[in-house]
Write a protein that holds these residues in place. Structure first.
Motif, short mmCIF file in Angstrom:
data_model
loop_
_atom_site.label_atom_id
_atom_site.label_comp_id
_atom_site.label_asym_id
_atom_site.label_seq_id
_atom_site.Cartn_x
_atom_site.Cartn_y
_atom_site.Cartn_z
N PRO A 27 0.84 -1.20 0.00
CA PRO A 27 0.00 0.00 0.00
C PRO A 27 0.88 1.26 0.00
O PRO A 27 1.86 1.33 0.75
N ARG A 28 0.57 2.21 -0.84
CA ARG A 28 1.38 3.44 -0.94
C ARG A 28 1.51 4.11 0.43
O ARG A 28 2.55 4.68 0.76
N ALA A 29 0.48 4.04 1.25
CA ALA A 29 0.48 4.70 2.55
C ALA A 29 1.55 4.13 3.49
O ALA A 29 1.90 4.78 4.48
N THR A 30 2.08 2.94 3.20
CA THR A 30 3.10 2.34 4.08
C THR A 30 4.52 2.74 3.69
O THR A 30 5.46 2.38 4.39
N LEU A 31 4.67 3.45 2.60
CA LEU A 31 5.99 3.83 2.08
C LEU A 31 6.52 5.07 2.80
O LEU A 31 5.80 6.06 2.95
N ARG A 32 7.76 5.02 3.24
CA ARG A 32 8.40 6.17 3.90
C ARG A 32 8.56 7.31 2.90
O ARG A 32 9.33 7.19 1.94
N GLU A 33 7.87 8.39 3.11
CA GLU A 33 7.92 9.53 2.20
C GLU A 33 9.25 10.29 2.29
O GLU A 33 9.67 10.91 1.32
N ASP A 34 9.91 10.23 3.45
CA ASP A 34 11.12 11.05 3.65
C ASP A 34 12.31 10.59 2.82
O ASP A 34 13.29 11.33 2.70
N VAL A 35 12.27 9.42 2.24
CA VAL A 35 13.39 8.93 1.42
C VAL A 35 13.09 8.99 -0.08
O VAL A 35 13.93 8.61 -0.89
N LEU A 36 11.93 9.48 -0.45
CA LEU A 36 11.50 9.49 -1.85
C LEU A 36 11.92 10.75 -2.59
O LEU A 36 11.92 11.84 -2.02
N ARG A 37 12.26 10.58 -3.85
CA ARG A 37 12.55 11.70 -4.74
C ARG A 37 11.79 11.46 -6.04
O ARG A 37 11.70 10.33 -6.52
N ASP A 38 11.25 12.53 -6.59
CA ASP A 38 10.50 12.41 -7.85
C ASP A 38 11.40 11.95 -8.99
O ASP A 38 12.61 12.18 -8.97
N SER A 39 10.78 11.32 -9.96
CA SER A 39 11.47 10.87 -11.17
C SER A 39 10.57 11.14 -12.37
O SER A 39 9.35 11.10 -12.25
N ASP A 40 11.18 11.40 -13.49
CA ASP A 40 10.43 11.61 -14.73
C ASP A 40 10.30 10.33 -15.55
O ASP A 40 9.79 10.35 -16.66
N THR A 41 10.77 9.21 -15.02
CA THR A 41 10.78 7.95 -15.75
C THR A 41 9.37 7.34 -15.80
O THR A 41 8.66 7.33 -14.79
#
Length: 94
Positions: A27-41
């Motif tokens: 589930p997306r809600a379980t993913l740590r947001e603080d380590v994510l960076r956007d990508s254009d891929t």
């Protein structure tokens, strides 16, 4: 309970994963947001639709496009809506 581990960090954990083609979709809600960076891929799967990607970054270490998801999955892939999966140097353990 399945966990996604990257760079010695648990970045997602849930007992509500869906396995599709051998990949755990968390589930997306379980993913740590603080380590994510956007990508254009983006890539395209004929039965799931267009996938979008996210990169990971923490403590000076990064992993480009290690997370993918289907923002608008095709009807046959509705089970992956609002879920993310991992590859590259992310390990999923039970």
């Amino acid at each position: 309970m399945p966990r996604a581990v990257w760079n010695d960090l648990v970045i997602a954990e849930s007992d509500d994963t869906v396995v599709v083609e051998g990949n755990h979709y968390f589930p997306r809600a379980t993913l740590r947001e603080d380590v994510l960076r956007d990508s254009d891929t983006h890539t395209y799967c004929p039965w799931k639709g267009t996938a979008s990607y996210l990169s990971l970054e923490h403590a000076g270490v990064s992993s480009t496009d290690a997370v993918w998801f289907y923002p608008e999955p095709l009807p046959d892939a509705a089970m992956v809506r609002d879920r993310v999966a991992f590859w590259k140097d992310v390990t999923v353990v039970d």
